[in-house]
Design an enzyme around this catalytic site. Structure first.
Site, short mmCIF file in Angstrom:
data_model
loop_
_atom_site.label_atom_id
_atom_site.label_comp_id
_atom_site.label_asym_id
_atom_site.label_seq_id
_atom_site.Cartn_x
_atom_site.Cartn_y
_atom_site.Cartn_z
CD GLU A 133 -14.27 -4.92 7.44
OE1 GLU A 133 -15.43 -5.07 7.84
OE2 GLU A 133 -13.89 -3.88 6.87
CB CYS A 146 -8.45 -6.38 -1.23
SG CYS A 146 -8.08 -4.82 -0.45
CB CYS A 153 -4.77 2.77 8.88
SG CYS A 153 -3.48 3.45 7.80
CB CYS A 157 -6.01 9.30 4.32
SG CYS A 157 -4.26 8.88 4.05
CB CYS A 160 -9.20 6.38 4.17
SG CYS A 160 -8.97 4.61 4.45
CB CYS A 384 -10.78 1.87 -2.41
SG CYS A 384 -10.13 0.87 -3.70
N1 SAH Z 1 -2.42 2.61 3.30
C1 SAH Z 1 -2.25 2.14 1.95
C2 SAH Z 1 -3.12 0.97 1.67
C3 SAH Z 1 -4.59 1.25 1.67
S1 SAH Z 1 -5.01 1.04 0.04
C4 SAH Z 1 -2.50 3.28 0.99
O1 SAH Z 1 -3.05 4.27 1.40
O2 SAH Z 1 -2.07 3.19 -0.16
C5 SAH Z 1 -6.46 1.64 -0.24
C6 SAH Z 1 -6.48 2.59 -1.43
O3 SAH Z 1 -7.80 3.14 -1.42
C7 SAH Z 1 -5.52 3.77 -1.26
O4 SAH Z 1 -5.12 4.25 -2.52
C8 SAH Z 1 -6.43 4.77 -0.59
O5 SAH Z 1 -5.95 6.08 -0.69
C9 SAH Z 1 -7.71 4.55 -1.33
N2 SAH Z 1 -8.88 5.04 -0.59
C10 SAH Z 1 -8.99 5.25 0.72
N3 SAH Z 1 -10.22 5.72 1.01
C11 SAH Z 1 -10.89 5.78 -0.15
C12 SAH Z 1 -12.21 6.16 -0.48
N4 SAH Z 1 -13.06 6.56 0.44
N5 SAH Z 1 -12.56 6.09 -1.77
C13 SAH Z 1 -11.69 5.67 -2.72
N6 SAH Z 1 -10.44 5.29 -2.46
C14 SAH Z 1 -10.04 5.35 -1.18
#
Ligand code: SAH
Length: 394
Positions: A133, A146, A153, A157, A160, A384
């Site tokens: 996406e 974005c 991935c 985490c 996420c 995000c």
């Molecule tokens: N893998 C990379 C790129 C993904 S960026 C990274 O982790 O940095 C997406 C951003 O959104 C990252 O900062 C991630 O930690 C954050 N993110 C992931 N899940 C989220 C959520 N449920 N709510 C808010 N931010 C989130």
């Protein structure tokens, strides 16, 4: 959606490599690998190639090398892939060159919009059936796209959505670049609310961990920023690469001579909590990650963004704000506080606004630049951490 609980999900090969034996314990009892369609390497596209390699490819098809520049101008300058529009190319060769160097890599399966059309999420299907996406966000005076760097991935985490299904595969350079080109085309054609426009910012904050797909991502940054016809001509200063903190890759990035911004998904100032929120922290600790971030900041001469998802009663305590301020004081950093976006099945929610305000105030009081990020696209699962194409495609 697939993810039901917020237990640390299936740990991929890739992550196991990084994190070592401790996480293998976690893997016991988790889901078996998802069986998808047979994976084939994405076809080579001119956006995968340097200018010289494009010329060589065209020559090997029996055409003069300058046709590579003509094709590149169509793709990166006029934002078209269609052979019929390439009227200065002889009729007989147009289609053949387009078929060879501009294969369709991603097919738009679905667009969903919100914010009165100002936010648009596109679900893409790659030739091998993988889904990714991208999200286009229009603000007054700028448009940010974005993009995804991987299908799925491997970083796992737990807050996420993308992390819940594991890694499917790396995207190719052209599969990344084509997300930006498609967004630019829609904007240029006036298909996005607000009238014709251009992309001003690219953020690698979609699906995937960009630095786990290092060569393709670095090449994509160059292709996005090189001037037409080599690339799209978007300034590197308007490109942000976001990472969980893969320290060797961050250090390598600092040696590339890039000026794009680096964002570090920190989410906790202490290793105890960060080990849970960002499992790769078990391999590279907060201090090492920040040290690598400062090295990058010095080489790019850019402040690093510190991303911090505000999770109610998990990482939003005042003492953690103070600890974070201590880590960042005097450093080239800017903190982005992101209210946690809900993901299906998560037991976590966003911080109480008053608590988030206090967290922000404590950082600001210590002189740390801090903003609370406006989260776009929540209601279309486009914010995000909500991108989970593979889990709910079609
Ligand atoms: N893998 C990379 C790129 C993904 S960026 C990274 O982790 O940095 C997406 C951003 O959104 C990252 O900062 C991630 O930690 C954050 N993110 C992931 N899940 C989220 C959520 N449920 N709510 C808010 N931010 C989130």
């Amino acid at each position: 959606m697939v993810g039901k609980s917020i237990q640390i999900p299936r740990i991929t090969e890739q992550l196991r490599g990084y994190v070592g034996a401790r996480l293998e314990l976690v893997e016991a009892g988790t889901r078996p690998a998802r069986r998808g369609p047979a994976r084939v390497r994405p076809a080579t596209h001119l956006a995968d190639l340097s200018v010289a390699a494009r010329r060589a490819a065209v020559t090997s098809l029996g055409e003069p090398g300058y046709r590579a520049d003509q094709l590149s101008r169509h793709y990166f300058g006029r934002l078209t892939e269609s052979a019929e529009e390439m009227t200065e190319l002889p009729g007989g060769v147009r289609q053949r060159l387009a078929d060879s160097l501009l294969p369709r890599l991603l097919e738009a399966v679905r667009d969903v919009t919100c914010d009165r059309g100002m936010t648009r999420k596109t679900l893409w299907r790659a030739a091998d059936g993988s889904f990714v996406e991208s999200v286009l966000m229009r603000y007054p005076g700028r448009v940010t796209i974005c993009v995804s760097s991987q299908a799925g991935c491997g970083m796992a985490c737990p807050f996420c959505a993308t992390g819940q299904a594991g890694l499917t595969r790396n995207l190719s350079t052209a599969e990344i670049v084509t997300q930006v080109v498609s967004g630019a085309r829609s904007l240029a054609r006036g298909e996005v609310a607000g009238g014709p426009g251009r992309i001003s910012n690219v953020v690698f904050m979609g699906m995937g961990e960009p630095l786990a797909n290092y060569p393709a991502v670095v090449a994509a940054i160059r292709r996005i920023s090189d001037p037409v016809p080599a690339g799209l001509g978007i300034s590197q200063r308007s490109v942000t690469v976001s990472t969980v903190g893969l320290v060797p890759a961050m250090r390598r990035l600092a040696g590339e001579g890039l000026t794009c911004r680096l964002a570090v998904s920190l989410h906790a100032p202490d290793d105890g909590l960060r080990d849970e929120l960002v499992p790769v922290n078990r391999r590279w600790k907060v201090a090492e990650v920040l040290d690598a971030a400062w090295t990058y900041a010095a080489s790019a001469r850019r402040r690093v963004s510190i991303e911090y998802a505000m999770i109610r009663d998990v990482n939003d305590q005042a003492w953690r704000a103070d600890q974070l301020a201590g880590l960042l004081a005097g450093r080239p950093a800017h903190v982005n506080l992101i209210p946690l976006n809900p993901t299906p099945g998560s037991r976590w929610t966003a911080s109480d606004p008053a608590v988030a305000a206090e967290f922000e105030a404590r950082l600001a009081a210590r002189g740390i630049p801090v903003t609370v990020r406006d989260t776009r696209g929540r209601e279309i699962d486009g914010a995000c951490g909500q991108l989970a194409a593979a889990g709910r495609a079609l």
